[in-house]
Each structure stands twice: as structure tokens, then as C-alpha cells.
Design a protein around this motif. Structure first.
Motif, mmCIF file in Angstrom:
data_model
loop_
_atom_site.group_PDB
_atom_site.id
_atom_site.type_symbol
_atom_site.label_atom_id
_atom_site.label_comp_id
_atom_site.label_asym_id
_atom_site.label_seq_id
_atom_site.Cartn_x
_atom_site.Cartn_y
_atom_site.Cartn_z
ATOM 1 N N ILE A 103 40.341 4.860 72.630
ATOM 2 C CA ILE A 103 40.881 4.486 73.938
ATOM 3 C C ILE A 103 41.686 5.648 74.517
ATOM 4 O O ILE A 103 41.576 5.968 75.709
ATOM 5 C CB ILE A 103 41.750 3.213 73.824
ATOM 6 C CG1 ILE A 103 40.860 1.982 73.584
ATOM 7 C CG2 ILE A 103 42.592 3.014 75.081
ATOM 8 C CD1 ILE A 103 41.626 0.700 73.319
ATOM 9 N N GLU A 104 42.472 6.308 73.667
ATOM 10 C CA GLU A 104 43.256 7.461 74.111
ATOM 11 C C GLU A 104 42.345 8.594 74.589
ATOM 12 O O GLU A 104 42.695 9.335 75.515
ATOM 13 C CB GLU A 104 44.156 7.955 72.975
ATOM 14 C CG GLU A 104 45.314 7.028 72.647
ATOM 15 C CD GLU A 104 46.162 7.548 71.508
ATOM 16 O OE1 GLU A 104 45.905 8.692 71.042
ATOM 17 O OE2 GLU A 104 47.087 6.837 71.081
ATOM 18 N N ASP A 111 40.365 -2.124 78.245
ATOM 19 C CA ASP A 111 40.502 -3.583 78.265
ATOM 20 C C ASP A 111 39.523 -4.297 77.330
ATOM 21 O O ASP A 111 39.507 -5.528 77.287
ATOM 22 C CB ASP A 111 40.299 -4.107 79.692
ATOM 23 C CG ASP A 111 41.398 -3.638 80.641
ATOM 24 O OD1 ASP A 111 42.530 -3.416 80.166
ATOM 25 O OD2 ASP A 111 41.112 -3.483 81.847
ATOM 26 N N SER A 112 38.715 -3.534 76.599
ATOM 27 C CA SER A 112 37.685 -4.162 75.765
ATOM 28 C C SER A 112 38.134 -4.376 74.323
ATOM 29 O O SER A 112 37.398 -4.969 73.530
ATOM 30 C CB SER A 112 36.410 -3.311 75.777
ATOM 31 O OG SER A 112 36.595 -2.080 75.092
ATOM 32 N N GLY A 231 35.608 -2.550 70.250
ATOM 33 C CA GLY A 231 35.728 -2.088 71.626
ATOM 34 C C GLY A 231 34.384 -1.644 72.173
ATOM 35 O O GLY A 231 33.437 -1.376 71.417
ATOM 36 N N ILE A 232 34.283 -1.578 73.488
ATOM 37 C CA ILE A 232 33.047 -1.180 74.166
ATOM 38 C C ILE A 232 33.133 0.289 74.563
ATOM 39 O O ILE A 232 34.040 0.676 75.315
ATOM 40 C CB ILE A 232 32.803 -2.032 75.419
ATOM 41 C CG1 ILE A 232 32.695 -3.518 75.039
ATOM 42 C CG2 ILE A 232 31.533 -1.577 76.149
ATOM 43 C CD1 ILE A 232 32.576 -4.448 76.252
ATOM 44 N N ALA A 234 32.692 3.676 76.551
ATOM 45 C CA ALA A 234 32.628 3.901 77.990
ATOM 46 C C ALA A 234 31.217 4.251 78.458
ATOM 47 O O ALA A 234 30.872 4.018 79.620
ATOM 48 C CB ALA A 234 33.601 5.007 78.391
ATOM 49 N N VAL A 235 30.387 4.799 77.561
ATOM 50 C CA VAL A 235 29.037 5.210 77.950
ATOM 51 C C VAL A 235 28.041 4.057 77.982
ATOM 52 O O VAL A 235 26.913 4.223 78.430
ATOM 53 C CB VAL A 235 28.497 6.306 76.991
ATOM 54 C CG1 VAL A 235 29.376 7.546 77.036
ATOM 55 C CG2 VAL A 235 28.377 5.774 75.559
ATOM 56 N N SER A 236 28.447 2.886 77.525
ATOM 57 C CA SER A 236 27.518 1.766 77.438
ATOM 58 C C SER A 236 27.027 1.335 78.809
ATOM 59 O O SER A 236 27.795 1.219 79.765
ATOM 60 C CB SER A 236 28.181 0.570 76.746
ATOM 61 O OG SER A 236 27.346 -0.571 76.801
ATOM 62 N N SER A 237 25.726 1.070 78.873
ATOM 63 C CA SER A 237 25.141 0.536 80.102
ATOM 64 C C SER A 237 24.910 -0.961 79.996
ATOM 65 O O SER A 237 24.315 -1.577 80.873
ATOM 66 C CB SER A 237 23.804 1.235 80.399
ATOM 67 O OG SER A 237 22.877 0.997 79.346
ATOM 68 N N LYS A 238 25.364 -1.552 78.900
ATOM 69 C CA LYS A 238 25.165 -2.981 78.651
ATOM 70 C C LYS A 238 26.497 -3.666 78.340
ATOM 71 O O LYS A 238 26.639 -4.396 77.367
ATOM 72 C CB LYS A 238 24.176 -3.185 77.506
ATOM 73 C CG LYS A 238 22.749 -2.755 77.816
ATOM 74 C CD LYS A 238 21.831 -3.027 76.655
ATOM 75 C CE LYS A 238 20.379 -2.732 77.016
ATOM 76 N NZ LYS A 238 19.827 -3.713 77.968
ATOM 77 N N GLN A 239 27.471 -3.413 79.199
ATOM 78 C CA GLN A 239 28.803 -3.958 78.967
ATOM 79 C C GLN A 239 28.817 -5.487 79.038
ATOM 80 O O GLN A 239 29.529 -6.146 78.271
ATOM 81 C CB GLN A 239 29.791 -3.359 79.961
ATOM 82 C CG GLN A 239 30.002 -1.867 79.757
ATOM 83 C CD GLN A 239 30.916 -1.243 80.790
ATOM 84 O OE1 GLN A 239 31.645 -1.941 81.485
ATOM 85 N NE2 GLN A 239 30.875 0.079 80.911
ATOM 86 N N GLU A 240 28.032 -6.060 79.935
ATOM 87 C CA GLU A 240 27.996 -7.519 80.054
ATOM 88 C C GLU A 240 27.459 -8.162 78.782
ATOM 89 O O GLU A 240 28.014 -9.151 78.278
ATOM 90 C CB GLU A 240 27.131 -7.927 81.244
ATOM 91 C CG GLU A 240 27.112 -9.430 81.494
ATOM 92 C CD GLU A 240 26.303 -9.805 82.726
ATOM 93 O OE1 GLU A 240 25.883 -10.968 82.810
ATOM 94 O OE2 GLU A 240 26.096 -8.931 83.599
#
Length: 266
Positions: A103-104, A111-112, A231-232, A234-240
Motif C-alpha cells: 500500500i505504501e 481501501d482494499s 489486498g487488490i 493496483a494493476v488489476s483489471s478485475k477489481q469487481e
């Protein structure tokens, strides 16, 4: 092999493995971008979750139709891969500190972060007569009956770090250090014992709770809590879709499966 040489060799191997894996994942995802809607959710997970996530993942896919592809490894090495841009959709770490680190670095969405389990270490062995009650662990590990003790590498595996803390708390770390073999991750430490290449392993309860192996729970007061978080990236395209799996795993049914495999609830 001296401790210095062991660490140097381990770092070199870890870096090579991490680099090769990231290249593999980039090639794999690059070849399938044309059919993005058919791609699975790529989940990187700590090795202690192998059995629990195999069951949970199958159930989740049956319920939602969302395919999952798991990559299991040491938390530290996966953290390195995510920092280098590996295109995972979700990361389940064996300790929350690695999620905080990402996260840092803005590699995990702030927020994930969610807590999903607390891990427990055990001493795993084959001999039925090994320990009749707790309190005998130190004497046994120091005895001539034990030649090799497997733990995950404390430098990048939370369960290995906890194992080292326990052995230090017992006051025997320096005395048994020559008996130790460092596994790449906690599942490999289990495999060392399973294959007969180690006499004893300090491994995750989640890996032995559903096996025929004997084990002794390690007193959790001898090490820092193994508080596990996810955690998710940041590069993920499938956050949902990742959020759907998070909701499942941290919900009633997902938590039931984790408890089944020996995890405590956060």
C-alpha cells in the motif's frame, strides 16, 4: 554451509525465481488479452492457504461462474513480484505487514485491505511417540533423534519468521541452527518432512490438519501473531470480481472453510 553463504545463495535464487515468474505471467496474460472476459481471476496466495483456497475457490466458481487461477508461494517473494508489476488481481498474504508495504508503494489499493485469518504454527512429525504433551519440544529438537528440522525461510516467509521467534523464545535457536533447512515457503517445509528429507518441520497448522501426520501446536505466545490480510493490486483489471471473492472469503461460508483447516478468525 555457513549462514552468510546460505543467505547469499537464498537471495540470489529468490531474485531469479521472482524475475522468471513475472516474465511468465506477463507472457501468459499478454497472450490472452484478446479474450479478457474469459480470463480467470489471478490470485496470488501464501502457501499455507493451499488446501483451504482449493476448496473455497472451487465452491466460489461453482456459485458465481468466475474462474480462479491460484499461484501459491512465499509472501515475501509474491510481494516482490507485485512490486515489479506482476498482473495479479488479488493477493492473500500470510502477514498484514506485506500488504501495508505494498500500500505504501501504491502497488495495492489502499481501501482494499481486509483481514481474513490468523495462522497457527505446529511441529509436524511422523513418530507417534514424539510428544505426549507440550513442554518437551526443546529437549526433543536438541536430541540426537532429530537430524534435520525444516522451517520456511524467515527472511521472506511469515511462518518461518514465527518459527525462528519460537525457537529463540525456547532458547535453542543457536544450538539447533546447524540442523535447520530453509524451505522456499511453508508448503515446501511441509514437503521436506513428507518426503523424508527432514525429521521435523515447524509448519502451518492449515497444511497438516487434514493429514495423517502427528503434530503439536506451538504456543502462540512464543511468537508475534500471524495476522493474515489481503489486498487488490493496483494493476488489476478485475477489481469487481476480486471484491466478490473477498466478500465470499470474509463472509460466513469462507470463514467456515478457513476454520476447518485450522485458521483462527481475525
Amino acid at each position: 554451509m555457513t549462514d552468510h553463504n546460505r543467505k547469499a545463495k537464498s537471495k540470489m535464487i529468490n531474485k531469479l525465481i521472482g524475475t522468471l515468474f513475472v516474465l511468465h505471467v506477463f507472457i501468459m496474460t499478454g497472450c490472452t488479452n484478446a479474450n479478457d472476459e474469459d480470463e480467470p481471476l489471478y490470485i496470488a496466495a501464501a502457501s499455507d492457504l493451499y488446501h483451504a483456497l482449493t476448496e473455497a475457490g472451487e465452491e466460489f466458481t461453482n456459485e458465481t461462474g468466475i474462474p480462479l487461477e491460484f499461484t501459491f508461494g512465499s509472501t515475501g517473494l509474491i510481494t516482490q513480484q507485485i512490486n515489479e508489476g506482476a498482473p495479479y488481481d488479488l493477493f492473500l498474504a500470510a502477514h498484514e505487514s506485506y500488504i501495508d508495504e505494498l500500500i505504501e508503494q501504491e502497488a495495492i489499493l489502499v481501501d482494499s485491505k481486509h483481514y481474513y485469518a490468523i495462522g497457527r504454527n505446529v511441529l509436524m512429525y511422523e513418530e507417534e511417540s514424539f510428544l505426549s504433551e507440550s513442554g518437551q519440544e526443546q529437549q526433543y529438537l536438541l536430541s540426537d533423534e532429530v537430524g534435520i528440522i525444516a522451517i520456511a525461510n524467515p527472511e521472506h516467509a511469515p511462518y518461518g519468521k514465527a518459527a525462528k521467534e519460537t525457537l529463540e523464545a525456547w532458547g535453542i535457536w543457536e544450538q539447533i541452527e546447524e540442523k535447520l533447512v530453509y524451505a522456499e515457503n511453508i508448503r515446501q517445509a511441509y514437503q521436506y518432512v513428507d518426503s523424508g528429507n527432514a525429521d521435523v518441520g515447524m509448519v502451518a497448522l492449515a497444511l497438516v490438519s487434514d493429514t495423517d501426520y502427528e503434530y503439536q501446536l506451538v504456543d502462540e505466545a512464543t511468537h508475534e501473531p500471524i495476522i493474515q490480510a489481503l489486498g487488490i493490486p493496483a494493476v488489476s483489471s478485475k477489481q469487481e470480481e476480486s471484491e466478490q471473492f473477498i466478500e465470499y472469503l470474509t463472509g460466513k461460508r469462507g470463514q467456515e472453510i478457513l476454520v476447518k483447516y485450522g485458521f483462527d478468525l481475525p
